[in-house]
Scaffold this motif. Structure first.
Motif, PDB file in Angstrom:
ATOM      1  N   ASP A 176       0.815  -1.220   0.000  1.00  0.00           N
ATOM      2  CA  ASP A 176       0.000   0.000   0.000  1.00  0.00           C
ATOM      3  C   ASP A 176       0.848   1.270   0.000  1.00  0.00           C
ATOM      4  O   ASP A 176       1.803   1.396   0.767  1.00  0.00           O
ATOM      5  CB  ASP A 176      -0.898   0.036   1.242  1.00  0.00           C
ATOM      6  N   CYS A 188      -4.383   9.879  -3.777  1.00  0.00           N
ATOM      7  CA  CYS A 188      -4.766   8.503  -3.424  1.00  0.00           C
ATOM      8  C   CYS A 188      -6.260   8.272  -3.688  1.00  0.00           C
ATOM      9  O   CYS A 188      -6.652   7.255  -4.277  1.00  0.00           O
ATOM     10  CB  CYS A 188      -4.417   8.227  -1.963  1.00  0.00           C
ATOM     11  N   LYS A 189      -7.084   9.223  -3.275  1.00  0.00           N
ATOM     12  CA  LYS A 189      -8.534   9.092  -3.502  1.00  0.00           C
ATOM     13  C   LYS A 189      -8.850   9.083  -4.995  1.00  0.00           C
ATOM     14  O   LYS A 189      -9.709   8.321  -5.455  1.00  0.00           O
ATOM     15  CB  LYS A 189      -9.269  10.248  -2.814  1.00  0.00           C
ATOM     16  N   TYR A 190      -8.145   9.907  -5.750  1.00  0.00           N
ATOM     17  CA  TYR A 190      -8.339   9.964  -7.204  1.00  0.00           C
ATOM     18  C   TYR A 190      -7.991   8.619  -7.848  1.00  0.00           C
ATOM     19  O   TYR A 190      -8.741   8.103  -8.699  1.00  0.00           O
ATOM     20  CB  TYR A 190      -7.466  11.083  -7.778  1.00  0.00           C
ATOM     21  N   GLN A 192      -7.919   5.711  -6.382  1.00  0.00           N
ATOM     22  CA  GLN A 192      -8.828   4.670  -5.913  1.00  0.00           C
ATOM     23  C   GLN A 192     -10.076   4.578  -6.788  1.00  0.00           C
ATOM     24  O   GLN A 192     -10.646   3.486  -6.947  1.00  0.00           O
ATOM     25  CB  GLN A 192      -9.251   4.944  -4.467  1.00  0.00           C
ATOM     26  N   GLY A 196      -8.870   0.925  -7.539  1.00  0.00           N
ATOM     27  CA  GLY A 196      -9.018   0.174  -6.289  1.00  0.00           C
ATOM     28  C   GLY A 196      -7.855   0.422  -5.350  1.00  0.00           C
ATOM     29  O   GLY A 196      -7.580   1.558  -4.966  1.00  0.00           O
ATOM     30  N   VAL A 197      -7.147  -0.649  -4.979  1.00  0.00           N
ATOM     31  CA  VAL A 197      -6.007  -0.535  -4.058  1.00  0.00           C
ATOM     32  C   VAL A 197      -4.915   0.317  -4.705  1.00  0.00           C
ATOM     33  O   VAL A 197      -4.519   0.079  -5.849  1.00  0.00           O
ATOM     34  CB  VAL A 197      -5.438  -1.926  -3.708  1.00  0.00           C
ATOM     35  N   VAL A 198      -4.436   1.294  -3.966  1.00  0.00           N
ATOM     36  CA  VAL A 198      -3.360   2.155  -4.468  1.00  0.00           C
ATOM     37  C   VAL A 198      -2.046   1.678  -3.856  1.00  0.00           C
ATOM     38  O   VAL A 198      -1.778   1.875  -2.673  1.00  0.00           O
ATOM     39  CB  VAL A 198      -3.609   3.636  -4.125  1.00  0.00           C
ATOM     40  N   SER A 199      -1.253   1.012  -4.669  1.00  0.00           N
ATOM     41  CA  SER A 199       0.049   0.506  -4.222  1.00  0.00           C
ATOM     42  C   SER A 199       1.136   1.511  -4.586  1.00  0.00           C
ATOM     43  O   SER A 199       0.891   2.486  -5.309  1.00  0.00           O
ATOM     44  CB  SER A 199       0.343  -0.834  -4.895  1.00  0.00           C
ATOM     45  N   LYS A 202       1.507   2.249  -8.203  1.00  0.00           N
ATOM     46  CA  LYS A 202       0.579   3.196  -8.831  1.00  0.00           C
ATOM     47  C   LYS A 202       1.098   4.640  -8.793  1.00  0.00           C
ATOM     48  O   LYS A 202       0.599   5.496  -9.525  1.00  0.00           O
ATOM     49  CB  LYS A 202      -0.783   3.137  -8.123  1.00  0.00           C
TER      50      LYS A 202
END
Length: 342
Positions: A176, A188-190, A192, A196-199, A202
């Motif tokens: 993460d 991060c919200k963008y 997602q 989905g999962v923001v690693s 990303k």
């Protein structure tokens, strides 16, 4: 660098077909292996997505250069190898070393993680194959680590037992992302919303440059100059356009994009060093670091690298280097094919 030599080479020598297989490109080479060492005889590069399978690329390579069947095939692949099989992370191929052995008519075939291969390849590099970001402690010893932003984000370690280094793969790039600032949280919200999962992959691999840029343009309403709009429409690789504009300070939005990208690479590099206790050094490999080396060599990267929780005294002694040689993974696959215990 000292690596274990677990297999003895036959007196008559042998040939190893080595490969570095990624989501964008596949580098292949034939190496002649003798008791005195390994030497590349022929190499070629293929666009991975243009072929239906890896076996097809291997066959093309041998046919293109009229090469005989090798004694062994050793392939560094972008993904976790489990029981001789791998589902490539950024390409729709499933590889099976037993199937490759059958299709190629070669008894000994091995798949290893591409970052593990890159770690093995370090032993074959020369001082001119590196750029130093931070010299660190003279004659630093201990574990080492590699982080490689490319199509994905590869990470690996090298365990030091006091005599030799033992490379091992990880899938740390899929851990993460840990946002710190309000801007990080918004990004991060963008991300997602679409992924989905923001690693860490990303925000710190090649495609992340375009994602960060789009976020700044569309969410934060940063200005995109008309010439840049036109260039992005013409070029296939948005990330390259954005990074080059930042390198030449041609557009504020591109500079801000790369500032964030560099910060995220620096933070995850620091995280990796702490988790591996990599006091022997950390290497930035993959396709991107050499291309953006002027940005990585600026003060900001090292400042963000050092911005950790109470372990600055350990980090300051860690050498940080960029790997310039884009054949490092290929060399490492050849090394493992020749000397690995498999």
């Amino acid at each position: 660098m000292s690596l274990p030599l677990l297999n003895q080479v036959p007196a008559g020598g042998m040939t190893v077909l080595a490969g570095d297989v990624g989501g964008t490109k596949t580098n292949l080479a034939i190496y002649q292996v003798t008791p005195q060492g390994i030497k590349m005889a022929q190499s070629a590069r293929y666009a991975s997505a243009e072929y239906k399978s890896l076996t097809s690329i291997l066959q093309h390579f041998l046919s293109d250069y009229d090469l005989p069947k090798p004694h062994r095939i050793s392939l560094g692949v972008a993904g976790p190898v489990l029981n001789g099989k791998v589902d490539l992370t950024n390409l729709s191929w499933v590889l099976d070393q037993s199937a490759i052995a059958r299709d190629m008519g070669v008894e000994k075939v091995v798949l290893i993680n591409d970052l593990e291969a890159m770690a093995y390849g370090l032993a074959g590099l020369q001082p001119e194959d590196f750029l130093t970001i931070h010299a660190g402690q003279e004659k630093a010893v201990g574990n080492m680590a590699i982080i490689a932003p490319g199509t994905g984000l590869g990470e690996a370690g090298l365990y030091w037992d006091g005599k030799a280094y033992f490379p091992f793969p990880t899938e740390g790039g899929h851990c993460d992302f840990s946002p710190r600032t309000d801007l990080d949280m918004d990004l991060c919200k963008y991300l997602q919303l679409s992924g989905g999962v923001v690693s860490w992959e990303k925000v710190a691999a090649g495609p992340a440059v375009t994602s960060i840029y789009t976020f700044l343009r569309d969410v934060k309403k940063k200005e995109e100059p008309s010439w840049l709009t036109e260039q992005l429409a013409l070029e296939k690789d948005d990330s390259a356009v954005i990074s080059q504009a930042a390198l030449h300070n041609k557009a504020a939005i591109c500079v801000e994009t790369m500032d964030l990208f560099i910060r995220y690479i620096a933070r995850e590099t620091s995280n990796l060093v702490l988790k591996m206790k990599a006091t022997g050094g950390v290497f930035l490999g993959g396709g991107i670091p050499p291309k953006i080396a002027p940005l990585l060599m600026k003060e900001a990267f090292y400042r963000h690298f050092m911005d950790c929780d109470r372990m600055q005294h350990m980090l300051e002694g860690v050498p940080i280097q960029i790997i310039k040689n884009d054949k490092t993974g290929l060399l490492g696959a050849a090394y493992y094919g020749a000397y690995g215990e498999w």
